[in-house]
Scaffold this active site. Structure first.
Site, short mmCIF file in Angstrom:
data_model
loop_
_atom_site.label_atom_id
_atom_site.label_comp_id
_atom_site.label_asym_id
_atom_site.label_seq_id
_atom_site.Cartn_x
_atom_site.Cartn_y
_atom_site.Cartn_z
N ASP A 114 37.80 48.89 83.07
CA ASP A 114 38.57 49.68 82.11
C ASP A 114 38.59 49.02 80.73
OD1 ASP A 114 39.00 51.57 83.99
OD2 ASP A 114 41.17 51.33 84.11
N CYS A 156 39.67 44.57 91.06
CA CYS A 156 40.10 45.13 89.78
C CYS A 156 40.67 46.53 89.84
CB CYS A 156 38.95 45.02 88.78
SG CYS A 156 38.84 43.36 88.05
N ASP A 157 40.84 47.11 88.65
CA ASP A 157 41.70 48.27 88.41
C ASP A 157 41.44 49.47 89.31
OD1 ASP A 157 41.95 46.53 86.21
OD2 ASP A 157 42.56 48.17 84.89
N LYS A 158 40.19 49.80 89.55
CA LYS A 158 39.88 50.98 90.36
C LYS A 158 39.21 50.58 91.67
CE LYS A 158 41.58 53.46 87.16
NZ LYS A 158 41.86 52.32 86.29
N CYS A 227 41.68 39.91 85.05
CA CYS A 227 42.25 39.36 83.81
C CYS A 227 43.51 38.54 84.08
CB CYS A 227 42.55 40.49 82.84
SG CYS A 227 41.07 41.33 82.24
N GLU A 508 42.75 55.99 80.11
CA GLU A 508 43.67 54.90 79.81
C GLU A 508 43.57 54.59 78.32
OE1 GLU A 508 43.54 51.14 82.24
OE2 GLU A 508 42.81 50.37 80.34
N SER A 534 47.04 51.32 80.28
CA SER A 534 46.60 50.10 80.96
C SER A 534 47.81 49.36 81.50
CB SER A 534 45.85 49.21 79.97
OG SER A 534 45.70 47.91 80.48
#
Length: 649
Positions: A114, A156-158, A227, A508, A534
């Protein structure tokens, strides 16, 4: 054109084939499917000892990306650090499975970033990717028919939410997740959240070109891991552990280090034990586990994107999906206990949260507040209550907390607070759900991340300002950067519409919220959007506004100059979002609702012209599955019902 390397002509047209013979029996030949038998042929063809092929088959799935040399240097880059090193976790798990007399298999469904997608058309694929990845992961699991268990490795995010959804759907199969860990902060450099705002800060004259180039290069203190802040990646790791899908104290481990690899080894051993106990996902994932995850999310101050992902996991597990009322109740009951980027007050990097005790340490406090279901089973084979009792007296807990004092000079209890200490430091709870004539179906704000200087003595944020309406993120960020005929000014309320699922795949918008967070005057601007944020976003940012503009939501009726009133009570977790007229004529919220209802939009309300057709299909399907509040899922039963309706409806 055809090359000139003479070695290309030195080739074979036959091969010896593997030596030995398959461990077949008459019974297998008479009754096994041909696919099972041919699978053994291919296993031998790939080089595995034929006499070991009847071991229990275990599938390791991951989101690994890139091509990494043995010494770690890149041969081909991945999309992000989060999937760059997790092949090492897969290898460690596979070697342990082999040692335990299992037959490891591996498959891959890589994931996007992202951060890389922000501000680009790639963001239109981000949330839709989660569903697609979950579908492919489930298909890969089913495509190895003789598998006895699954290890999911993701960061991670997805990719990690997709992995959680995929394993949650395996009701009768043992599964475990290995979180991919976190990146270290870089010495003397900006963190990976702040560095994403260098463009806006440079455009506004707050930093020079050399500073931007130096910080942009140095933000990642290690090559792998999610991150350094508690964004969606880190929050997803925390939630996976809180669900009982991971071994305790594995979320947020520093990528590439011994403690991180050890998690993969122990997870492989734990899965083998789950297979022996015949313990499946239906044993681990219960309504109590979902509620525990929501409580831990609130205590950490996690990303609002998990309001999309936890209901999706519940849906795949065949459980009741939490509602807005459930989120509201849990966030009111649960104190925020963790001081971590981006929330503050200090904002420690995620590796410090790990050293301070991570998820089990937070759960100890929640246990003492009677907020957890301690009877739920976990990937350890023990109930949560037993896990926490063991953690409380463990050497691991003591040693890592001491390491935090030694290495960083930070007290663990200043990273993960007791409830009393959190109250004394005025840590507010995580999420508020404002409603009003702009958001009759609700909206979401991470109220714990509003700048404390903007709150009154009662902990209430109040803002009345003119709307600046945009239907394009590109135009909105240009206005924030001052690269627009009518730039954003302190006091404005930036309204970004047509960016929900039907408009842009519910992109996002961290490009905007990150810029406002780090611009000196940015805290004086609020954001209202039907898109999402985010996990690292902070400030007065209200997203998930429903209905979205393209579903005839009143947000689509707002015009430049309209007065918008925002009130967020960060203590009681209540909020309102209303159009209240103009400077010349003030309206009550009820009068404002009536005016919006009879207004026509002032600008064309259209999907982004670059919205991919398959993302539009995702948007339509997820609407049938309950929309954003239902987790943006594909619901076959709802689709079947809709297809039975007359076409005119």
């Amino acid at each position: 054109m055809f090359g000139s390397d003479p070695s290309i002509y030195d080739l074979l047209t036959e091969g010896e084939g593997p030596s030995g013979s398959l461990p077949l029996t008459e019974e297998m030949l008479r009754h096994s499917p041909s696919g099972d038998l041919f699978g053994l042929t291919q296993d031998a063809g790939m080089g595995w000892d034929p006499q070991q092929l009847l071991r229990d088959h275990v599938l390791i799935l991951s989101t690994m990306g890139g091509i990494r040399a043995e010494d770690g240097h890149p041969i081909a880059l991945g999309y992000h650090t989060g999937h760059w090193e997790i092949g090492l976790l897969m290898r460690a798990a596979a070697e342990e499975l082999n040692r335990l007399q299992c037959l490891p298999f591996a498959g891959y469904v890589s994931d996007p970033c992202d951060g890389r997608s922000n501000g680009t058309t790639a963001m239109m694929d981000s949330l839709a990717y989660r569903n697609d990845a979950a579908v492919v992961l489930k298909r890969l699991i089913r495509s190895l028919p003789v598998r006895k268990g699954v290890i999911g490795v993701a960061t991670c995010d997805k990719g990690l939410p997709a992995m959680m959804m995929a394993v949650a759907a395996q009701h009768q199969l043992p599964c475990i997740i290995v979180p991919g860990g976190v990146t270290l902060p870089a010495t003397g450099a900006e963190n990976a959240g702040k560095v994403q705002s260098i463009g806006a800060r440079f455009a506004q004259g707050e930093i020079d070109l050399q500073y931007a180039a130096d910080m942009g290069c140095r933000a990642c203190g290690s090559p792998g891991g999610g991150c350094q802040f508690l964004g969606t990646a880190a929050t997803s790791q925390v939630v996976a552990e809180a669900l009982g899908l991971c071994l305790p104290h594995t979320a947020l481990a520093p990528s590439g280090q011994a403690v991180w690899r050890d998690a993969a080894v122990r997870s492989a051993a734990a899965l083998v034990q789950m297979i022996a106990r015949k313990e499946t996902m239906s044993t681990l994932l219960t309504d109590g586990a979902i509620r525990n995850a929501m409580v831990v999310h609130a205590a950490f101050g996690g990303s609002t994107n998990l309001l999309l992902h936890i209901p999706a996991v519940a849906f795949e597990a065949g459980l009741r999906r939490p509602t807005v009322e459930d989120w509201n109740r849990i966030n009111r009951q649960t104190p925020r206990l963790v001081d971590v980027l981006p929330n503050g007050p200090v904002g420690h990097p995620t590796v410090r949260v790990f050293l301070a005790g991570g998820v089990p340490e937070v759960m100890l406090h929640l246990r003492n507040l009677n907020l957890l279901d301690l009877e739920v089973r976990t990937a350890t084979g023990s109930a949560l209550g037993e896990v926490l009792a063991a953690w409380e007296v463990s050497e691991r807990r003591e040693r890592f907390r001491e390491l935090l004092r030694e290495r960083d000079g930070v007290e663990p209890d200043e990273v993960i607070f007791s409830p009393a200490a959190a109250r004394a430091r005025k840590l507010t709870s995580t999420v508020t759900f404002p409603v009003g004539n702009i958001a009759p179906e609700g909206s979401v704000i991470k109220s714990t991340a509003i700048d404390p200087s903007l709150l009154d003595e009662q902990g209430v944020y109040r803002k009345l300002g003119p709307a600046r309406v945009f239907t394009s993120e590109r135009e909105a960020i240009a206005a924030v950067k001052g690269q627009h005929p009518f730039p954003i000014r302190p006091g404005d309320i930036l309204v970004l519409m047509c960016r929900g699922p039907l408009g842009s795949g519910m992109e996002e918008t961290y490009q905007i919220t990150g810029a406002l967070r780090y611009l000196k005057w940015g805290k004086e601007v609020a954001v209202v959007t039907d898109a999402r944020f985010s996990g690292v976003s902070t400030g007065a940012c209200i997203g998930h506004v429903g209905p979205e503009a393209l579903a005839q939501g009143p947000i689509g009726k707002l015009r430049d100059g309209d007065l918008v009133e925002i009130v967020i009570d960060c203590k009681n977790l209540t909020g309102t979002l209303n159009y209240v007229g103009s400077e010349e004529q003030r309206l009550s919220p009820e009068e404002g609702a009536a005016e919006l209802a009879q207004r026509a939009p002032s600008v064309p309300l259209l999907p982004d012209p670059l919205l991919p057709p398959d993302t539009l299909m995702w948007a339509l399907l997820q609407q049938l599955g309950g929309g954003t509040w239902g987790g943006c899922v594909y619901d076959p039963a709802a689709l079947a019902k809709a297809l039975q309706q007359p076409v005119s409806q």
